[in-house]
Each structure stands twice: as structure tokens, then as C-alpha cells.
Design a protein around this motif. Sequence first.
Motif, PDB file in Angstrom:
ATOM      1  N   LYS A 222       0.812  -1.270   0.112  1.00 18.06           N
ATOM      2  CA  LYS A 222       0.033  -0.167   0.068  1.00 18.06           C
ATOM      3  C   LYS A 222       0.833   1.428  -0.153  1.00 18.06           C
ATOM      4  N   GLU A 223       1.895   1.199   0.696  1.00 14.99           N
ATOM      5  CA  GLU A 223       2.553   2.634   0.848  1.00 14.99           C
ATOM      6  C   GLU A 223       4.036   2.346   0.619  1.00 14.99           C
TER       7      GLU A 223
ATOM      8  N   TYR B 150       7.132   4.812   1.042  1.00 10.11           N
ATOM      9  CA  TYR B 150       8.112   4.498   2.324  1.00 10.11           C
ATOM     10  C   TYR B 150       9.403   4.696   1.820  1.00 10.11           C
TER      11      TYR B 150
ATOM     12  N   LYS C  47       3.781  14.265   4.749  1.00 15.29           N
ATOM     13  CA  LYS C  47       2.638  13.302   5.441  1.00 15.29           C
ATOM     14  C   LYS C  47       1.686  14.152   5.813  1.00 15.29           C
TER      15      LYS C  47
END
Length: 232
Positions: free
Chosen positions: A132-133, A137, A224
Motif C-alpha cells: 500500500k505504502e 515509504y 505526510k
Amino acid sequence: MKLSASRISVILLILLLVVAYFFLGLDSYLTLDALKAQLSQFQAFYQEHQLLTVLIYFGIYVVMAALSLPGAAVLTLAGGALFGFGLGLLLVSFASTLGATGAFLVARFLLRDTIQNRYRERLVKFNEGIQKEGAFYLFTLRLVPIFPFFVINLVMGLTPLRASTFYWVSQLGMLPGTMVYVLAGTQLARFQSLAGIVSLEIFVSFALLGIFPLLAKRFITFIKRYRKTHER
């Protein structure tokens, strides 16, 4: 763990290259002092054999990054000192990313299946998070070098992250830091006198080396917050 013939061959090849690297004393050339001492000779060789020098430099960088050998920072500085900012940045950016992807693929080929099978239940949430990330990341890890890049290469090879995603995110994420180091490398040739050492260009180059991690961290924090705000 039962190793296939292909895995054994890859392991033996890696060990052979690593042993040869240290046995031949090649690591002694990849220090800042050695680079500065030999810079004029490298530059003279480059003037006579430009294409050959580019190919040798590119190949050495890719192999060293793929084998996770020490010396990438000095090689990056050497790229700026030898080729200038433009060509140096081009060579380092692609060589470092190709080498990192090589290390990523080696780790995946040798260890991924074993680790994923052995710790499947523990890694479920982690694998979901990477899927997903994973790109974002990895981008944050590249932009803010909390961990050594060779560790990131190897660990990411054990995840479900696609190799193509790893490549383009790594190239993009490492680019700002690469620019700073190559820029600093362009000033090494000027270390001929005290006047050269305190020149404005050198001061700016090495100041960027110090403040870049702080700027990158602030940028990641902003991204973020932006994402959280727009997810609500």
C-alpha cells in the motif's frame, strides 16, 4: 534451507568478487585522501581516454553498489571531480540506482522465499503495508538517509515491492542527495591552497552536505501532513 545450483553459483560469484576486492587492496583507493592524491592522474587519463574512463567508472560503481561494498560516497565525489557536475550527476544517478536494484534483486533471489515462508504470519501486516505504502515509504528512506542505502536495498528485496517501482523511486529519491555530493566533488580539484579551501563554492557545497538531511526531513513531514489532511 536447501540451496539450488543457481543460488550456490550466485553466492560463490559474490564471495569471489568481494574477496578479490579486498585482497587486491582496491578499497585503499576509495578514500578521500587517495582520491585527492590521485585526482590529477585520473583527470589526465580521462582527457586521453574519455569514453573508456566513463565506462570503467560506471561499471565499477554499478558492481560496488550491487555488492554493497563500501566506497559509494567517495565514488560519488570522484564523479563530480572527474566529470564535472552535469556528466557526473548523470553517471552517478544511473549507476547508483542500477547497482541498488542489483542488490535488491540478489537479496530477493537468494533469501526472499525462505524468509517469507518461514515468517509468513508475522509478515502479513508488513507486506500489506509495503504493497500500500511501499513507494512512499521507500522514497522517505531514500530522501532522509536514516539507514545506510545498502541496508535499504537488501531489506526491500525481501518485500513484495516490485523491482520496477524500487528502481524509479530509488532514482528519484536519491537524486537530491546525489546532486549535493557530486557538486561537492566538483570542488575537490581546487584544494590546492588555503584560498581554494575557503572559496565560496566549496563552502556552499559542503554546507549543503550538512543541511540537506534537515531540509529533506522537513519536506517529508510536510508531505505526510498534506496526505493526512486530504485523506479526511
